[in-house]
Write a protein that holds these residues in place. Structure first.
Motif, short mmCIF file in Angstrom:
data_model
loop_
_atom_site.label_atom_id
_atom_site.label_comp_id
_atom_site.label_asym_id
_atom_site.label_seq_id
_atom_site.Cartn_x
_atom_site.Cartn_y
_atom_site.Cartn_z
N UNK B 120 0.82 -1.20 0.00
CA UNK B 120 0.00 0.00 0.00
C UNK B 120 0.86 1.25 0.00
N UNK B 121 1.86 1.25 0.85
CA UNK B 121 2.70 2.44 0.96
C UNK B 121 3.44 2.68 -0.34
N UNK B 122 4.05 1.61 -0.86
CA UNK B 122 4.91 1.80 -2.03
C UNK B 122 4.11 2.18 -3.27
N UNK B 123 2.99 1.47 -3.49
CA UNK B 123 2.29 1.69 -4.75
C UNK B 123 1.28 2.83 -4.69
N UNK B 124 0.78 3.17 -3.52
CA UNK B 124 -0.17 4.29 -3.47
C UNK B 124 0.52 5.56 -3.00
N UNK B 125 0.97 5.54 -1.73
CA UNK B 125 1.57 6.77 -1.18
C UNK B 125 2.87 7.10 -1.90
N UNK B 130 5.72 10.61 -5.20
CA UNK B 130 6.94 10.59 -6.02
C UNK B 130 8.16 10.05 -5.31
N UNK B 131 7.96 9.08 -4.38
CA UNK B 131 9.13 8.44 -3.76
C UNK B 131 9.53 7.27 -4.63
N UNK B 132 10.49 7.51 -5.52
CA UNK B 132 10.84 6.48 -6.51
C UNK B 132 11.96 5.59 -5.99
N UNK B 133 12.86 6.19 -5.21
CA UNK B 133 14.03 5.46 -4.74
C UNK B 133 13.59 4.33 -3.81
N UNK B 134 13.91 3.12 -4.21
CA UNK B 134 13.41 1.97 -3.46
C UNK B 134 14.07 1.84 -2.09
N UNK B 135 15.32 2.27 -2.00
CA UNK B 135 15.99 2.22 -0.69
C UNK B 135 15.28 3.16 0.29
#
Lengths: 244, 267
Positions: B120-125, B130-135
């Motif tokens: 949820x956090x990664x794909x929605x928020x 615009x938080x693209x950096x996976x780290x």
């Protein structure tokens, strides 16, 4: 020390724990006695500045106690307070328990504070127990260390809240002896106690609190020999029921 | 003396007493042998033989994954400590919206699986903001997750503070700040440090779930390697061993803290 209570009231919610307690006298060695729930501890906590009364005023040596939050620490620092149990800081050794308040509150240097602490430990027969943590001391030793901490900064008045009621009988006497010695070296104290023998013989004044009211007050010999109120007569009578 | 009893005695120790070194070592060895035997027996039933040849080939990648896991966990630990402390304080706030926000946060985070939060956090928020950096995303998710548990540790230890201790500080004339510094803080450190250290081991293990959003940490590395080599068992055995290398010392330190700060002990 002159203590004057003017119509002290204390309510916890709907419950009136103290009702118009008034008293004015020179206090050297005062015992507050009475049945449980009578308001003894509450009164002591008010005198010690740990509770703010709902009404009334308190004067020590004719100086009114200001119960404003920011004034209380300085007021409390002039007094010594001994709790029923568990008053020593768990995380500090007996010696540090005595030294820390001297350093933090009274601005004594560490060296001097530790020296003073050791002096007091010696005086109360704890000379070799200074490095022990409270949990490693017996109940009687803990209370003696607590008394040492309470008098370390030469307080004007020491307040003791049932200091022996959590102790085994064998430890009770060693603690009472220490308190008696305090009195004899001129340290003024007020003690809440159920030890009637101590109240009678080691204290010069007695206050009898019953149901939030100060029913009787006077010299210890007088009160114990001629209790006037039926409540005190009954209270003393009950205590004597199982006498040896 | 009965010789049989002597032999039994080798495997017994009273509670609450330290075990003599020889006895401890012997029994620990016994347990290790037992575990290996069970494991080995299972493998021989399945008729599997191991080859760890891939370690040589992929050593560099495994090391990279290992380092990334350590980095992820360390940064998350620091952030979650700060956040967890704030939340624990917030839960006692007099301002109701703050108190309820902190409360809801802890309940939601503790009540849902980490994997749900990650998605949820990664794909929605993450996408929306615009938080693209996976780290960075991984660190944020992990920190938010762990902070809820840390807040509970801190809150619990605050609640377990003995009220007489605070009264005693008051009675000695300590100001609020002095009480905080000389009484509350040291006692809370002693109560929370063992649990917080243990929580660090959880952070390390939980970071493995970040593999599902393709953060190339240790678990993801192993998944990728096993996908090419088909040596699934070997990869996961190595993976487990590597996690143990990180968590076992932490557990040890946690126990040390427990002993060190257990000032309520009698001896």
């Amino acid at each position: 020390m002159h203590v004057r209570l003017e119509g002290i009231d204390m309510n916890f919610g709907e419950v009136a724990v103290l009702k118009q307690v008034s008293l004015s006298d020179r206090i050297d060695k005062l015992a507050i006695i009475g049945p449980s729930g009578g308001g003894k501890t509450t009164l002591l906590r008010i005198i010690g500045g740990l509770l703010v009364p709902s009404g009334g005023r308190l004067f020590l040596d004719e100086q009114e106690v200001d119960y404003a939050e920011n004034k209380l620490p300085a007021y409390r620092a002039q007094l010594g307070y001994v709790f029923q149990q568990g008053g020593l800081f768990h995380h500090l050794s007996a010696r540090k328990n005595i030294a820390l308040p001297l350093q933090v509150v009274h601005g004594t240097s560490e060296e001097e504070a530790l020296e003073r602490a050791q002096e007091l430990l010696n005086r109360f027969g704890l000379g070799s127990e200074g490095d022990k943590m409270p949990a490693q001391l017996s109940g009687g030793q803990q209370q003696r260390a607590a008394i040492a901490r309470a008098i370390a900064a030469s307080p004007k008045l020491v307040l003791l809240d049932e200091p022996t009621s959590a102790l085994d009988p064998e430890y009770t006497n060693e603690v009472l002896d220490v308190i008696n010695d305090l009195g004899e070296t001129g340290i003024r104290f007020i003690i809440v106690t159920h030890e009637m023998g101590f109240a009678r013989h080691a204290c010069d004044k007695i206050a009898f609190l019953y149901d939030g009211m100060l029913l009787e007050y006077g010299s210890s010999s007088e009160l114990f020999e001629n209790p006037t109120s039926p409540e005190l007569q009954r209270f003393l009578g009950k205590l004597l029921e199982w006498r040896i | 003396m009965n010789p049989l009893k002597n032999i039994f005695n080798l495997f017994l120790a009273p509670k609450n007493k330290s075990v003599p070194l020889f006895k401890g070592a012997l029994n620990y060895l016994l347990v290790c042998v037992l575990i290996i035997v069970v494991f080995w027996a299972s493998l021989s039933v399945l008729n599997i033989t191991f080859s760890f040849g891939f370690v040589d080939l992929y050593g560099k990648r495994i090391l990279d994954g290992f380092i990334l896991t350590v980095q992820l966990s360390l940064v998350s630990l620091v952030i979650s400590l700060l956040l967890g402390t704030l939340v624990a304080v917030g839960q006692r706030s007099r301002i109701l919206p703050i108190r309820y926000l902190c409360d809801a946060y802890v309940k939601i985070i503790r009540g849902t699986p980490l994997i749900v939060q990650i998605y949820l956090f990664f794909y929605i928020i993450g996408t929306a903001w615009g938080i693209k950096n996976r780290f960075i995303a991984g660190v944020l998710i992990l920190s938010i997750f762990e902070a809820a548990y840390i807040a509970e540790i801190i809150r619990g230890s605050f609640l377990s503070l003995d009220k007489t201790q605070l009264e005693a500080a008051n009675s000695l004339g300590f100001t609020r700040r002095q009480t905080l510094r000389y009484v509350i803080f040291p006692q809370m450190i002693a109560r929370t440090l063992p649990a917080l250290t243990g929580q660090f081991a959880n952070v390390i293990k939980d970071s493995s779930l970040l593999s599902i959003i393709a953060v190339i940490e240790m678990t993801q590395t192993m998944r990728e390697i096993s996908a090419t080599t088909f040596q699934l068992f070997e990869s996961y055995i190595l993976l487990g061993a590597l996690y143990l290398c990180l968590t076992l010392p932490i557990t040890f330190v946690s126990h040390l803290f427990e002993k060190r700060f257990n000032y309520a002990r009698k001896t």
